[in-house]
Design an enzyme around this catalytic site. Sequence first.
Site, PDB file in Angstrom:
ATOM      1  N   PHE A   1      -2.083  -6.483   2.833  1.00 14.41           N
ATOM      2  CA  PHE A   1      -2.860  -7.725   2.665  1.00 14.41           C
ATOM      3  C   PHE A   1      -1.992  -8.905   2.225  1.00 14.41           C
ATOM      4  O   PHE A   1      -2.493  -9.854   1.633  1.00 14.41           O
ATOM      5  CB  PHE A   1      -4.009  -7.526   1.671  1.00 14.41           C
ATOM      6  CG  PHE A   1      -4.802  -6.269   1.887  1.00 14.41           C
ATOM      7  CD1 PHE A   1      -5.443  -6.042   3.103  1.00 14.41           C
ATOM      8  CD2 PHE A   1      -4.902  -5.299   0.908  1.00 14.41           C
ATOM      9  CE1 PHE A   1      -6.165  -4.881   3.321  1.00 14.41           C
ATOM     10  CE2 PHE A   1      -5.621  -4.132   1.115  1.00 14.41           C
ATOM     11  CZ  PHE A   1      -6.256  -3.918   2.322  1.00 14.41           C
TER      12      PHE A   1
ATOM     13  N   ARG B   1      -4.363 -11.964   2.347  1.00 12.22           N
ATOM     14  CA  ARG B   1      -5.149 -11.965   3.589  1.00 12.22           C
ATOM     15  C   ARG B   1      -5.955 -13.259   3.774  1.00 12.22           C
ATOM     16  O   ARG B   1      -6.791 -13.594   2.957  1.00 12.22           O
ATOM     17  CB  ARG B   1      -6.086 -10.757   3.588  1.00 12.22           C
ATOM     18  CG  ARG B   1      -6.616 -10.367   4.950  1.00 12.22           C
ATOM     19  CD  ARG B   1      -7.420  -9.093   4.829  1.00 12.22           C
ATOM     20  NE  ARG B   1      -7.725  -8.510   6.125  1.00 12.22           N
ATOM     21  CZ  ARG B   1      -8.342  -7.339   6.281  1.00 12.22           C
ATOM     22  NH1 ARG B   1      -8.696  -6.628   5.228  1.00 12.22           N
ATOM     23  NH2 ARG B   1      -8.593  -6.869   7.486  1.00 12.22           N
TER      24      ARG B   1
ATOM     25  N   GLN C   1       6.095  -5.217   4.048  1.00  8.77           N
ATOM     26  CA  GLN C   1       5.655  -5.878   5.268  1.00  8.77           C
ATOM     27  C   GLN C   1       6.798  -6.663   5.922  1.00  8.77           C
ATOM     28  O   GLN C   1       6.667  -7.094   7.056  1.00  8.77           O
ATOM     29  CB  GLN C   1       4.502  -6.845   4.969  1.00  8.77           C
ATOM     30  CG  GLN C   1       3.222  -6.154   4.539  1.00  8.77           C
ATOM     31  CD  GLN C   1       2.144  -7.144   4.145  1.00  8.77           C
ATOM     32  OE1 GLN C   1       1.658  -7.129   3.021  1.00  8.77           O
ATOM     33  NE2 GLN C   1       1.735  -8.005   5.062  1.00  8.77           N
TER      34      GLN C   1
ATOM     35  N   GLU D   1      -7.687 -11.217   9.852  1.00  9.98           N
ATOM     36  CA  GLU D   1      -7.932 -12.197   8.799  1.00  9.98           C
ATOM     37  C   GLU D   1      -9.150 -13.084   9.012  1.00  9.98           C
ATOM     38  O   GLU D   1      -9.897 -13.325   8.060  1.00  9.98           O
ATOM     39  CB  GLU D   1      -6.680 -13.071   8.612  1.00  9.98           C
ATOM     40  CG  GLU D   1      -5.514 -12.320   8.027  1.00  9.98           C
ATOM     41  CD  GLU D   1      -4.289 -13.203   7.840  1.00  9.98           C
ATOM     42  OE1 GLU D   1      -3.739 -13.237   6.738  1.00  9.98           O
ATOM     43  OE2 GLU D   1      -3.887 -13.853   8.820  1.00  9.98           O
TER      44      GLU D   1
END
Length: 643
Positions: free
Chosen positions: A124, A237, A93, A577
């Site tokens: 996540f 998350r 990410q 989220e």
Amino acid sequence: MAANLAVIDYDKENLDPILSVEEAFERCSFFEVPSSLYPEQVGDFYKGMAEADHQIHSAEIKLGSQYYFYMETQAALAVPDEDNCMIVYSSSQCPELAHRTIAKCLGVPGHNVRVITRRVGGGFGGKALKAMPVSTACALAAYKLQRPVRMYVNRQTDMIMAGGRHPMKITYSVGFKGNGKITALRLDILIDAGISVDVSPSLPKQMFGSLRKYDWGALAFDIKVCKTNRPSRSSMRAPGEVQGSFIAEAIIENVASILSLDVDSVRSINLHKYESLELFFKNSAGEPLEYTLPSIWNKLGTSSSFYHRVEILKQFNRCNKWRKRGISRVPIVHEVTLKATPGKVSILYDGSIVVEVGGIELGQGLWTKVKQMTAYALSLIQCGGIDELLEKVRVIQTDTLSLIQGGSTSGSTTSESSCEAVRRCCDILVERLTAFKERLVEQMGSIKWETLILQAYNSSVNLSAISLYVPDISSLSYLNYGAAVEIDVLTGQTTILQTDIIYDCGQSLNPAVDLGQIEGAFVQGIGFFMLEEYPTNSKGLVTAEGTWTYKIPTVDTIPKQFNVEILNICSFAASGEPPLTLAVSVHCAIRAAIKEAREQLHSWGGDESSSTFKLEVPAIMPVVKELCGLDSVQRFLQWTTGS
């Protein structure tokens, strides 16, 4: 094979390992939280307690962890390149941060490393910092051996090293009026960060965001980030926000039970008015007309037939001994923080379009939104064939040498920030091409897209634009939710009968994508509150081994009736989220159903208190069954025989 041959010997002679936040507190084992990440207290706690008619002191809440359970575990491929360079394909990410880490590890300049991320098979938050040891280890081995090295982590190892969501222990004291209005709240929170710091210092600020959804009168706290000898915890998350949301609801539930009031009325009386919203959120509160929570709260009561369903539920519970139902409605206030995001749009000679963005496609629909934004923004040129622009757009992989300052894909806003960066690129291209098109139209009349681009290409018009979107505001979105559940008193099995979500999603770029994000996040939240135990043994080692011992949501977990309505009021969207925190209402509804079962048991001659009890997280079947009364059948038979 080499890893299996390694023998690890821990030196425990001088100091015993710290395996709980209580031990960390006793031994003052903490990570420092920078002042910029530590939230400000609100109001005068002691004054608020003095105004209270009732007080609760030193009540405790404990929250466990949660594993990411992405489909693709940590994976990377490193390939040596010429000139002492390294190409790393990483499931990350944060490719930019991986780039820096790898360059530092190899001792080479940044331009000798290229990190490429095509897509990530679920993240996540677990593919942010936790992805770097894998990609860096691959790069180091490839650098030493001068051959490609690939690594993927099996599920059991991934579960051991992942860390997951931060466990916590919360002790609180609260003062409140006889009508349920809370006047003061103090929280002492111990966060288990594990062995290394990771992103843990940011947790206090993130928790504070969702804690502020109610008007507490005054809010005081002492939050400590504890260093323990457990796996390092990382961002998951809605990090801190899901715990903060649960803490707020647990306090509201406790106050209602002490006063024997309907919990929905206690929630309603503690919702913010605009004046208190300004006090708790300061610069983020926006204008009075933008505070939509009260109207959404009332709209949900009407659209979901909340009060009618409450009466039906009461009738059901009177008529059924072995099945009980509960219902709950909870609010959410989520503060959106935007990040700087780069974008690049290039139009090729044949009219096809290539787009690069700093955001990573994690399955959240980022590429879909970016393609739509590109096609829409370039269609403002207004020439023939623009109806087919969407099919001409291709979003390509993230490359840390091609597009810099990509940052991290997190916080539910990267899709929208990437779209804004792309829109600005397209505005530059539209400006260049519009003037060129007007000259061509004078010569040729109407013109098609492909012809316009080919002529511009041959005339050396710059058909590539790059921008860095730097936000200058933050905004709030307001969410609201109601749920009904049914529990089996004999087995503890829980069924979610109906869910109603009303979500102010802002100007949604793709409502279908946002709908999927809302539903998916909510179900993942159900996993945290109802199913997922992430245990460790007495030595601190994670004992979960895949789905055999770690229970994730299944098709039976999804609400039987799932109603989601997206509003279009706020100016910015964040759908990844916030809906996860809404799943706390399922836990609250389970609590309401258990309360009904305990009242029934009490009427049969049981000595259980009908209203005051602790419901753990996750509220798994054995816990629900025990709270409903393990001997409920015997009690019923004795009561029947006696009467």
